[in-house]
Design a protein around this motif. Sequence first.
Motif, PDB file in Angstrom:
ATOM      1  N   ALA A 176       0.830  -1.202   0.000  1.00 49.08           N
ATOM      2  CA  ALA A 176       0.000   0.000   0.000  1.00 49.08           C
ATOM      3  C   ALA A 176       0.863   1.251   0.000  1.00 49.08           C
ATOM      4  CB  ALA A 176      -0.928  -0.008   1.216  1.00 49.08           C
ATOM      5  N   GLY A 177       0.544   2.161  -0.908  1.00 51.50           N
ATOM      6  CA  GLY A 177       1.226   3.449  -0.942  1.00 51.50           C
ATOM      7  C   GLY A 177       2.531   3.458  -1.707  1.00 51.50           C
ATOM      8  N   TYR A 178       3.016   2.312  -2.139  1.00 54.32           N
ATOM      9  CA  TYR A 178       4.261   2.252  -2.899  1.00 54.32           C
ATOM     10  C   TYR A 178       3.990   1.784  -4.327  1.00 54.32           C
ATOM     11  CZ  TYR A 178       6.877   2.685   1.472  1.00 54.32           C
ATOM     12  OH  TYR A 178       7.407   3.141   2.668  1.00 54.32           O
ATOM     13  N   GLY A 179       4.620   2.447  -5.267  1.00 53.15           N
ATOM     14  CA  GLY A 179       4.508   2.019  -6.654  1.00 53.15           C
ATOM     15  C   GLY A 179       5.735   1.259  -7.113  1.00 53.15           C
ATOM     16  N   ALA A 180       6.824   1.375  -6.336  1.00 49.46           N
ATOM     17  CA  ALA A 180       8.083   0.742  -6.737  1.00 49.46           C
ATOM     18  C   ALA A 180       8.747   0.093  -5.526  1.00 49.46           C
ATOM     19  CB  ALA A 180       9.025   1.776  -7.363  1.00 49.46           C
ATOM     20  N   PHE A 181       9.472  -0.998  -5.796  1.00 48.46           N
ATOM     21  CA  PHE A 181      10.137  -1.748  -4.739  1.00 48.46           C
ATOM     22  C   PHE A 181      11.522  -2.170  -5.201  1.00 48.46           C
ATOM     23  CE2 PHE A 181       5.624  -2.362  -4.400  1.00 48.46           C
ATOM     24  CZ  PHE A 181       5.351  -2.285  -3.046  1.00 48.46           C
ATOM     25  N   LYS A 182      12.335  -2.503  -4.249  1.00 46.55           N
ATOM     26  CA  LYS A 182      13.611  -3.157  -4.527  1.00 46.55           C
ATOM     27  C   LYS A 182      13.702  -4.379  -3.629  1.00 46.55           C
ATOM     28  CE  LYS A 182      16.113  -0.120  -1.333  1.00 46.55           C
ATOM     29  NZ  LYS A 182      17.204   0.868  -1.177  1.00 46.55           N
ATOM     30  N   TRP A 183      14.579  -5.281  -3.982  1.00 42.25           N
ATOM     31  CA  TRP A 183      14.739  -6.508  -3.211  1.00 42.25           C
ATOM     32  C   TRP A 183      15.890  -6.343  -2.238  1.00 42.25           C
ATOM     33  CZ3 TRP A 183      12.130 -10.652  -1.935  1.00 42.25           C
ATOM     34  CH2 TRP A 183      12.789 -11.759  -1.415  1.00 42.25           C
ATOM     35  N   SER A 185      18.392  -8.119  -0.299  1.00 41.07           N
ATOM     36  CA  SER A 185      18.966  -9.473  -0.333  1.00 41.07           C
ATOM     37  C   SER A 185      19.355  -9.978   1.046  1.00 41.07           C
ATOM     38  CB  SER A 185      20.190  -9.507  -1.266  1.00 41.07           C
ATOM     39  OG  SER A 185      21.156  -8.558  -0.846  1.00 41.07           O
ATOM     40  N   GLU A 186      19.624  -9.061   1.982  1.00 36.11           N
ATOM     41  CA  GLU A 186      19.999  -9.493   3.329  1.00 36.11           C
ATOM     42  C   GLU A 186      18.777  -9.934   4.122  1.00 36.11           C
ATOM     43  OE1 GLU A 186      22.302  -6.591   5.361  1.00 36.11           O
ATOM     44  OE2 GLU A 186      23.976  -6.659   3.928  1.00 36.11           O
ATOM     45  N   ARG A 187      17.714  -9.111   4.065  1.00 33.75           N
ATOM     46  CA  ARG A 187      16.490  -9.473   4.793  1.00 33.75           C
ATOM     47  C   ARG A 187      15.582 -10.382   3.975  1.00 33.75           C
ATOM     48  NH1 ARG A 187      13.802  -4.110   7.037  1.00 33.75           N
ATOM     49  NH2 ARG A 187      14.320  -3.346   4.950  1.00 33.75           N
ATOM     50  N   ARG A 188      15.918 -10.526   2.681  1.00 32.33           N
ATOM     51  CA  ARG A 188      15.142 -11.370   1.778  1.00 32.33           C
ATOM     52  C   ARG A 188      13.661 -10.971   1.769  1.00 32.33           C
ATOM     53  NH1 ARG A 188      19.542 -14.748   1.850  1.00 32.33           N
ATOM     54  NH2 ARG A 188      19.524 -16.337   0.213  1.00 32.33           N
ATOM     55  N   GLU A 189      13.431  -9.694   1.471  1.00 30.78           N
ATOM     56  CA  GLU A 189      12.068  -9.192   1.393  1.00 30.78           C
ATOM     57  C   GLU A 189      12.023  -7.963   0.500  1.00 30.78           C
ATOM     58  OE1 GLU A 189      10.992  -8.234   5.395  1.00 30.78           O
ATOM     59  OE2 GLU A 189      11.960  -6.274   5.340  1.00 30.78           O
ATOM     60  N   PHE A 266      20.139 -12.021  -8.736  1.00 35.98           N
ATOM     61  CA  PHE A 266      19.653 -13.067  -9.624  1.00 35.98           C
ATOM     62  C   PHE A 266      19.543 -14.429  -8.951  1.00 35.98           C
ATOM     63  CE2 PHE A 266      20.508 -11.295 -14.145  1.00 35.98           C
ATOM     64  CZ  PHE A 266      19.670 -10.232 -13.849  1.00 35.98           C
ATOM     65  N   LYS A 267      20.475 -14.738  -8.061  1.00 35.80           N
ATOM     66  CA  LYS A 267      20.425 -16.041  -7.403  1.00 35.80           C
ATOM     67  C   LYS A 267      19.206 -16.174  -6.492  1.00 35.80           C
ATOM     68  CE  LYS A 267      25.406 -16.936  -7.563  1.00 35.80           C
ATOM     69  NZ  LYS A 267      26.647 -17.176  -6.785  1.00 35.80           N
ATOM     70  N   GLN A 268      18.622 -15.037  -6.128  1.00 35.64           N
ATOM     71  CA  GLN A 268      17.443 -15.062  -5.260  1.00 35.64           C
ATOM     72  C   GLN A 268      16.144 -14.859  -6.042  1.00 35.64           C
ATOM     73  OE1 GLN A 268      17.943 -12.450  -1.858  1.00 35.64           O
ATOM     74  NE2 GLN A 268      20.039 -13.111  -1.545  1.00 35.64           N
ATOM     75  N   ILE A 269      16.235 -14.892  -7.365  1.00 34.01           N
ATOM     76  CA  ILE A 269      15.030 -14.717  -8.179  1.00 34.01           C
ATOM     77  C   ILE A 269      13.939 -15.736  -7.831  1.00 34.01           C
ATOM     78  CG2 ILE A 269      14.179 -15.098 -10.527  1.00 34.01           C
ATOM     79  CD1 ILE A 269      16.326 -13.300 -11.565  1.00 34.01           C
ATOM     80  N   PRO A 270      14.261 -17.013  -7.606  1.00 37.04           N
ATOM     81  CA  PRO A 270      13.188 -17.947  -7.209  1.00 37.04           C
ATOM     82  C   PRO A 270      12.455 -17.499  -5.949  1.00 37.04           C
ATOM     83  CG  PRO A 270      15.137 -19.165  -7.878  1.00 37.04           C
ATOM     84  CD  PRO A 270      15.545 -17.729  -7.826  1.00 37.04           C
ATOM     85  N   GLU A 271      13.190 -16.945  -4.962  1.00 35.81           N
ATOM     86  CA  GLU A 271      12.543 -16.434  -3.754  1.00 35.81           C
ATOM     87  C   GLU A 271      11.649 -15.240  -4.078  1.00 35.81           C
ATOM     88  OE1 GLU A 271      14.944 -15.952  -0.156  1.00 35.81           O
ATOM     89  OE2 GLU A 271      16.580 -16.956  -1.216  1.00 35.81           O
ATOM     90  N   ILE A 272      12.144 -14.355  -4.930  1.00 33.58           N
ATOM     91  CA  ILE A 272      11.357 -13.185  -5.319  1.00 33.58           C
ATOM     92  C   ILE A 272      10.062 -13.627  -5.978  1.00 33.58           C
ATOM     93  CG2 ILE A 272      11.324 -11.128  -6.774  1.00 33.58           C
ATOM     94  CD1 ILE A 272      14.373 -10.988  -6.460  1.00 33.58           C
ATOM     95  N   MET A 273      10.133 -14.609  -6.846  1.00 37.40           N
ATOM     96  CA  MET A 273       8.938 -15.099  -7.537  1.00 37.40           C
ATOM     97  C   MET A 273       7.944 -15.734  -6.567  1.00 37.40           C
ATOM     98  SD  MET A 273       9.065 -14.196 -10.563  1.00 37.40           S
ATOM     99  CE  MET A 273      10.315 -13.345 -11.509  1.00 37.40           C
ATOM    100  N   LEU A 305      14.436 -18.607 -15.943  1.00 37.97           N
ATOM    101  CA  LEU A 305      13.231 -17.948 -15.457  1.00 37.97           C
ATOM    102  C   LEU A 305      12.322 -17.540 -16.608  1.00 37.97           C
ATOM    103  CD1 LEU A 305      11.528 -16.453 -13.286  1.00 37.97           C
ATOM    104  CD2 LEU A 305      13.005 -14.480 -13.705  1.00 37.97           C
ATOM    105  N   ILE A 306      12.910 -16.963 -17.654  1.00 31.82           N
ATOM    106  CA  ILE A 306      12.098 -16.443 -18.751  1.00 31.82           C
ATOM    107  C   ILE A 306      11.431 -17.576 -19.519  1.00 31.82           C
ATOM    108  CG2 ILE A 306      12.162 -15.158 -20.906  1.00 31.82           C
ATOM    109  CD1 ILE A 306      14.420 -13.510 -19.770  1.00 31.82           C
ATOM    110  N   ASP A 307      12.186 -18.608 -19.794  1.00 29.48           N
ATOM    111  CA  ASP A 307      11.624 -19.676 -20.627  1.00 29.48           C
ATOM    112  C   ASP A 307      12.490 -20.918 -20.515  1.00 29.48           C
ATOM    113  OD1 ASP A 307      10.139 -21.092 -22.458  1.00 29.48           O
ATOM    114  OD2 ASP A 307      11.137 -20.210 -24.199  1.00 29.48           O
TER     115      ASP A 307
END
Length: 423
Positions: A176-183, A185-189, A266-273, A305-307
């Motif tokens: 809520a209230g945010y249009g953009a985010f970053k990952w 990597s330390e807190r993994r969120e 990139f190594k944390q892309i599965p977690e991000i997904m 990830l892409i294909d």
Amino acid sequence: MTENCIKLENLLIYRNLLSDSIVKGLQSLGTHGDACNQYAIGARLIEWAEANQMAGNIPENYLLCLLGCDENVFSSIAGKDGTKAESSLAKAVAHDIVILKRLLKAGLARQFGDEVTAIIEDYLPTNGIQGNRQAEFHNLALLRDLFLDISENHTPEAVVTALSQYYNRYGCGRLAGYGAFKWDSERRELVGIEHTDPVQLGDIVGYEYQKTELVRNTEAFMCGKPANNVLLVGARGTGKSSSVKAVVNRYFDQGLRIIEISKADFKQIPEIMTVLRQWGKKFILFIDDLSFEEYEAEYKILKSLIDGGVEVRPDNVLIYATSNRRNLIKETWDDREGNELHRQDTVNEKISLADRFGVTLFYTLPNQEEYFKIVEEIARKNSIGLTSAELRSEALRWEMSHSGRSGRIAKQFIDYLGGNIAN
């Protein structure tokens, strides 16, 4: 205890309010009328108003912001799938709506003494209301209409339906209230980005085909139709990154969000997904200035990830990437003329990542006339009072003393003129 305090204790869904320190303070005012405590609570509210550039009735705005962002079972479900009006959960929310509407209509600011009330009931922050807060004030207005409607047009059941739609559009909790985010990597969120670029598509002069295609693909994505990952390729300063940010700004109100990630993530892309799969919003996973040296193997994660990977990309995620390289991975003459037995396999491997993007948009450097048109349009928007001939003459000198022609160079030139004119 007062009636307000008892009713807040009876909340079923919005019980997070009871653990908020300022809400507790407001309750204590209604319960005990503590004259000394009102100044401490008033000070906290003023600090919040200044930090968030909030104007108006500060106690009301504070509580409405809590309601709009509250992450509970109702807002989480509504944010992803919506909520049926006749469900038991909707009835529980309607129960809370009755309590909250009475609390707000009782007049939170009037619990303070006249001296404090005069300050916090119609507050104006020191720096005024900045442009990037306009969307938040729009959201507050929607909530205020639901909870403070004097004509009683909104029944509790109607408010539940409207709130469900609100959470479905704007999200709750961290969204809520945010249009953009970053990952992180330390807190993994995901972490919300407080100040984002407000660029609009109309601010990018030229490249009409590229912008149209980006809008077409994004609209298909927003409507649940088949859409492609997009690679924006071209020289530096031509508006690739700005185009991505502008299209996200256009569709923010429809639930589109952007997440910027770097190669280090990139190594944390599965977690991000995994995180994004749980949300009801649509996300653009944005990779700026994407390229790889030949010794970097992270590109294989992105390819998967892409294909081609076992785990499919979530339906609510697209990848938009920008690059100065068409093939993304650095090629050498050794790749084509080396001593590898099957050297064509090496070439195919290196160009395969770019091929995974369904749409590729090329942002070429403007020619001389296009450059002048960009300069003139940016000058017009910035009220630069030079004639077309004067602008072109100065722009040519600027171009020759810098690194060529581009939208970025044109913007820097106009900023230079604006600074000199202001002086």
